[in-house]
Design a protein around this motif. Structure first.
Motif, PDB file in Angstrom:
ATOM      1  N   ALA A  79       0.873  -1.173   0.000  1.00 40.16           N
ATOM      2  CA  ALA A  79       0.000   0.000   0.000  1.00 40.16           C
ATOM      3  C   ALA A  79       0.909   1.221   0.000  1.00 40.16           C
ATOM      4  O   ALA A  79       1.657   1.452   0.959  1.00 40.16           O
ATOM      5  N   CYS A  80       0.857   1.974  -1.084  1.00 45.23           N
ATOM      6  CA  CYS A  80       1.819   3.057  -1.289  1.00 45.23           C
ATOM      7  C   CYS A  80       1.190   4.439  -1.089  1.00 45.23           C
ATOM      8  O   CYS A  80      -0.032   4.589  -1.081  1.00 45.23           O
ATOM      9  N   ASP A  81       2.062   5.425  -0.924  1.00 44.91           N
ATOM     10  CA  ASP A  81       1.627   6.823  -0.805  1.00 44.91           C
ATOM     11  C   ASP A  81       0.622   7.001   0.329  1.00 44.91           C
ATOM     12  O   ASP A  81      -0.376   7.709   0.198  1.00 44.91           O
ATOM     13  N   THR A  82       0.868   6.350   1.455  1.00 43.34           N
ATOM     14  CA  THR A  82      -0.107   6.328   2.536  1.00 43.34           C
ATOM     15  C   THR A  82      -0.141   7.649   3.308  1.00 43.34           C
ATOM     16  O   THR A  82       0.822   8.409   3.341  1.00 43.34           O
ATOM     17  N   LEU A  83      -1.265   7.884   3.958  1.00 51.56           N
ATOM     18  CA  LEU A  83      -1.473   9.074   4.783  1.00 51.56           C
ATOM     19  C   LEU A  83      -0.750   8.882   6.113  1.00 51.56           C
ATOM     20  O   LEU A  83      -0.925   7.868   6.787  1.00 51.56           O
ATOM     21  N   GLN A  84       0.055   9.860   6.507  1.00 50.08           N
ATOM     22  CA  GLN A  84       0.834   9.743   7.740  1.00 50.08           C
ATOM     23  C   GLN A  84       0.185  10.402   8.939  1.00 50.08           C
ATOM     24  O   GLN A  84       0.298   9.913  10.059  1.00 50.08           O
ATOM     25  N   PHE A  85      -0.447  11.548   8.735  1.00 45.78           N
ATOM     26  CA  PHE A  85      -0.946  12.343   9.849  1.00 45.78           C
ATOM     27  C   PHE A  85      -2.400  12.749   9.622  1.00 45.78           C
ATOM     28  O   PHE A  85      -2.852  12.885   8.487  1.00 45.78           O
ATOM     29  N   GLU A  86      -3.093  12.990  10.720  1.00 42.20           N
ATOM     30  CA  GLU A  86      -4.433  13.573  10.629  1.00 42.20           C
ATOM     31  C   GLU A  86      -4.352  15.026  10.202  1.00 42.20           C
ATOM     32  O   GLU A  86      -5.177  15.518   9.443  1.00 42.20           O
ATOM     33  N   ASP A  87      -3.331  15.725  10.715  1.00 39.10           N
ATOM     34  CA  ASP A  87      -3.164  17.147  10.428  1.00 39.10           C
ATOM     35  C   ASP A  87      -1.697  17.417  10.120  1.00 39.10           C
ATOM     36  O   ASP A  87      -0.856  17.466  11.015  1.00 39.10           O
ATOM     37  N   TYR A  88      -1.391  17.582   8.846  1.00 41.84           N
ATOM     38  CA  TYR A  88      -0.001  17.779   8.419  1.00 41.84           C
ATOM     39  C   TYR A  88       0.577  19.104   8.910  1.00 41.84           C
ATOM     40  O   TYR A  88       1.796  19.254   9.010  1.00 41.84           O
ATOM     41  N   SER A  89      -0.275  20.066   9.239  1.00 38.85           N
ATOM     42  CA  SER A  89       0.220  21.376   9.665  1.00 38.85           C
ATOM     43  C   SER A  89       0.926  21.310  11.016  1.00 38.85           C
ATOM     44  O   SER A  89       1.682  22.218  11.367  1.00 38.85           O
ATOM     45  N   LYS A  90       0.716  20.239  11.761  1.00 43.60           N
ATOM     46  CA  LYS A  90       1.329  20.095  13.080  1.00 43.60           C
ATOM     47  C   LYS A  90       2.720  19.468  13.012  1.00 43.60           C
ATOM     48  O   LYS A  90       3.378  19.317  14.048  1.00 43.60           O
ATOM     49  N   PHE A  91       3.162  19.128  11.812  1.00 40.29           N
ATOM     50  CA  PHE A  91       4.446  18.439  11.670  1.00 40.29           C
ATOM     51  C   PHE A  91       5.304  19.118  10.613  1.00 40.29           C
ATOM     52  O   PHE A  91       4.798  19.739   9.669  1.00 40.29           O
ATOM     53  N   ALA A  92       6.616  19.002  10.763  1.00 33.51           N
ATOM     54  CA  ALA A  92       7.551  19.493   9.758  1.00 33.51           C
ATOM     55  C   ALA A  92       7.651  18.436   8.667  1.00 33.51           C
ATOM     56  O   ALA A  92       8.494  17.539   8.731  1.00 33.51           O
ATOM     57  N   ALA A  93       6.756  18.514   7.698  1.00 33.13           N
ATOM     58  CA  ALA A  93       6.665  17.484   6.657  1.00 33.13           C
ATOM     59  C   ALA A  93       6.437  18.128   5.292  1.00 33.13           C
ATOM     60  O   ALA A  93       5.547  17.727   4.527  1.00 33.13           O
ATOM     61  N   GLY A  94       7.274  19.132   5.000  1.00 33.07           N
ATOM     62  CA  GLY A  94       7.095  19.880   3.763  1.00 33.07           C
ATOM     63  C   GLY A  94       7.357  19.078   2.505  1.00 33.07           C
ATOM     64  O   GLY A  94       6.989  19.504   1.408  1.00 33.07           O
ATOM     65  N   THR A  95       7.989  17.916   2.643  1.00 31.36           N
ATOM     66  CA  THR A  95       8.251  17.066   1.477  1.00 31.36           C
ATOM     67  C   THR A  95       6.956  16.529   0.884  1.00 31.36           C
ATOM     68  O   THR A  95       6.888  16.235  -0.309  1.00 31.36           O
ATOM     69  N   PHE A  96       5.930  16.417   1.730  1.00 33.66           N
ATOM     70  CA  PHE A  96       4.694  15.775   1.301  1.00 33.66           C
ATOM     71  C   PHE A  96       3.574  16.786   1.100  1.00 33.66           C
ATOM     72  O   PHE A  96       3.462  17.772   1.827  1.00 33.66           O
ATOM     73  N   SER A  97       2.750  16.518   0.125  1.00 33.58           N
ATOM     74  CA  SER A  97       1.567  17.324  -0.138  1.00 33.58           C
ATOM     75  C   SER A  97       0.375  16.698   0.572  1.00 33.58           C
ATOM     76  O   SER A  97      -0.018  15.572   0.253  1.00 33.58           O
ATOM     77  N   GLU A  98      -0.186  17.415   1.536  1.00 32.77           N
ATOM     78  CA  GLU A  98      -1.336  16.885   2.262  1.00 32.77           C
ATOM     79  C   GLU A  98      -2.514  16.649   1.316  1.00 32.77           C
ATOM     80  O   GLU A  98      -3.229  15.644   1.431  1.00 32.77           O
ATOM     81  N   GLU A  99      -2.685  17.555   0.374  1.00 30.57           N
ATOM     82  CA  GLU A  99      -3.785  17.394  -0.593  1.00 30.57           C
ATOM     83  C   GLU A  99      -3.632  16.097  -1.380  1.00 30.57           C
ATOM     84  O   GLU A  99      -4.596  15.342  -1.564  1.00 30.57           O
ATOM     85  N   HIS A 100      -2.419  15.833  -1.839  1.00 26.80           N
ATOM     86  CA  HIS A 100      -2.160  14.608  -2.594  1.00 26.80           C
ATOM     87  C   HIS A 100      -2.355  13.376  -1.716  1.00 26.80           C
ATOM     88  O   HIS A 100      -2.991  12.395  -2.141  1.00 26.80           O
ATOM     89  N   LYS A 101      -1.817  13.428  -0.494  1.00 22.99           N
ATOM     90  CA  LYS A 101      -1.929  12.289   0.410  1.00 22.99           C
ATOM     91  C   LYS A 101      -3.393  11.963   0.713  1.00 22.99           C
ATOM     92  O   LYS A 101      -3.792  10.789   0.752  1.00 22.99           O
ATOM     93  N   ARG A 102      -4.187  12.977   0.945  1.00 24.61           N
ATOM     94  CA  ARG A 102      -5.599  12.737   1.255  1.00 24.61           C
ATOM     95  C   ARG A 102      -6.347  12.190   0.040  1.00 24.61           C
ATOM     96  O   ARG A 102      -7.241  11.350   0.172  1.00 24.61           O
ATOM     97  N   LYS A 103      -5.976  12.664  -1.134  1.00 24.50           N
ATOM     98  CA  LYS A 103      -6.613  12.181  -2.358  1.00 24.50           C
ATOM     99  C   LYS A 103      -6.325  10.690  -2.555  1.00 24.50           C
ATOM    100  O   LYS A 103      -7.231   9.898  -2.847  1.00 24.50           O
ATOM    101  N   VAL A 104      -5.068  10.298  -2.365  1.00 19.87           N
ATOM    102  CA  VAL A 104      -4.696   8.882  -2.487  1.00 19.87           C
ATOM    103  C   VAL A 104      -5.406   8.061  -1.414  1.00 19.87           C
ATOM    104  O   VAL A 104      -5.911   6.960  -1.678  1.00 19.87           O
ATOM    105  N   HIS A 105      -5.472   8.612  -0.200  1.00 19.81           N
ATOM    106  CA  HIS A 105      -6.112   7.892   0.900  1.00 19.81           C
ATOM    107  C   HIS A 105      -7.594   7.659   0.620  1.00 19.81           C
ATOM    108  O   HIS A 105      -8.140   6.593   0.925  1.00 19.81           O
ATOM    109  N   GLU A 106      -8.228   8.638   0.029  1.00 15.27           N
ATOM    110  CA  GLU A 106      -9.667   8.526  -0.250  1.00 15.27           C
ATOM    111  C   GLU A 106      -9.959   7.647  -1.455  1.00 15.27           C
ATOM    112  O   GLU A 106     -10.952   6.911  -1.468  1.00 15.27           O
TER     113      GLU A 106
END
Length: 215
Positions: free
Chosen positions: A166-193
């Motif tokens: 299972a690839c490109d998985t969602l890591q956090f409920e709220d990406y704004s709370k973490f230093a994770a600029g490498t990842f796009s929250e919009e993209h991650k949520r789209k893949v998750h959904e």
């Protein structure tokens, strides 16, 4: 009644790896199997202690003899009809907890007299589920050998072996709370959904099939 065991090598309960394993167990249950989910993060254990008890002449072979929380899990794996292992990919490998389990399982099943010899005469089907931030394309290029290696290590259980990523998985409920600029929250949520429900269905189908359900 058939028995299916899932073992979660992720420290996070209720997230990607755990959910995949739960879905696999639901499939196995619908195939008529008794099921059990084991969280490695709840147990106290280590990797191989190099005690060589499993290699002593005349000793019981094919079984890790070190007494800790992992030993009964290893024994139960050998008594199951299907085993589902799940791990996130951390630093290009499985989690430390999962590595310890594989180390203990495979080494005790390995004969120092003949590497090709099977010390376990049963037949346990298995699937290794991997979760990762990497894209499917990257996983095929960068992690395919790793995934095949771990799936193949389960051949000593004598049953069918396979893996699912299972690839490109969602890591956090709220990406704004973490230093994770490498990842796009919009993209991650789209893949998750869009993709993760398909991953869960695939895990269910695998669980159903490996537990003996009709095709």
């Amino acid at each position: 009644m058939k028995k299916a065991i899932a073992i979660n090598g992720s420290p996070r309960k209720g997230w990607n790896t755990d959910l995949l394993l739960q879905s696999a167990l639901k499939g196995a249950q619908d195939a008529g199997a008794e099921t059990e989910l084991i969280q490695l993060s709840d147990l106290t254990f280590s990797g191989c202690r190099s005690c060589f008890a499993c290699k002593r002449a005349g000793a019981e072979t094919g079984r890790c003899m070190w007494k800790d929380d992992l030993q009964p899990v290893l024994d139960n794996m050998l008594a199951a009809d299907a085993v589902f292992l799940g791990s996130p990919v951390y630093l290009g490998n499985v989690s430390g907890m999962m590595y310890c389990l594989i180390e203990r399982l495979v080494f005790s099943l390995l004969s120092y007299d003949d590497y090709s010899k099977r010390l376990f005469d049963g037949s346990v089907n298995s699937c290794f589920f991997f979760t990762m931030n990497a894209s499917k394309e990257y996983a095929e290029k960068g992690y395919k050998t790793l995934m095949e290696q771990y799936a193949n290590s389960m051949k000593r259980l004598g049953g069918s072996t396979e893996y699912y990523a299972a690839c490109d998985t969602l890591q956090f409920e709220d990406y704004s709370k973490f230093a994770a600029g490498t990842f796009s929250e919009e993209h991650k949520r789209k893949v998750h959904e869009e993709q993760f429900p398909k991953d869960l269905q695939a895990a269910y189908d695998i669980g159903f099939r490996l537990a003996g359900g009709a095709k």
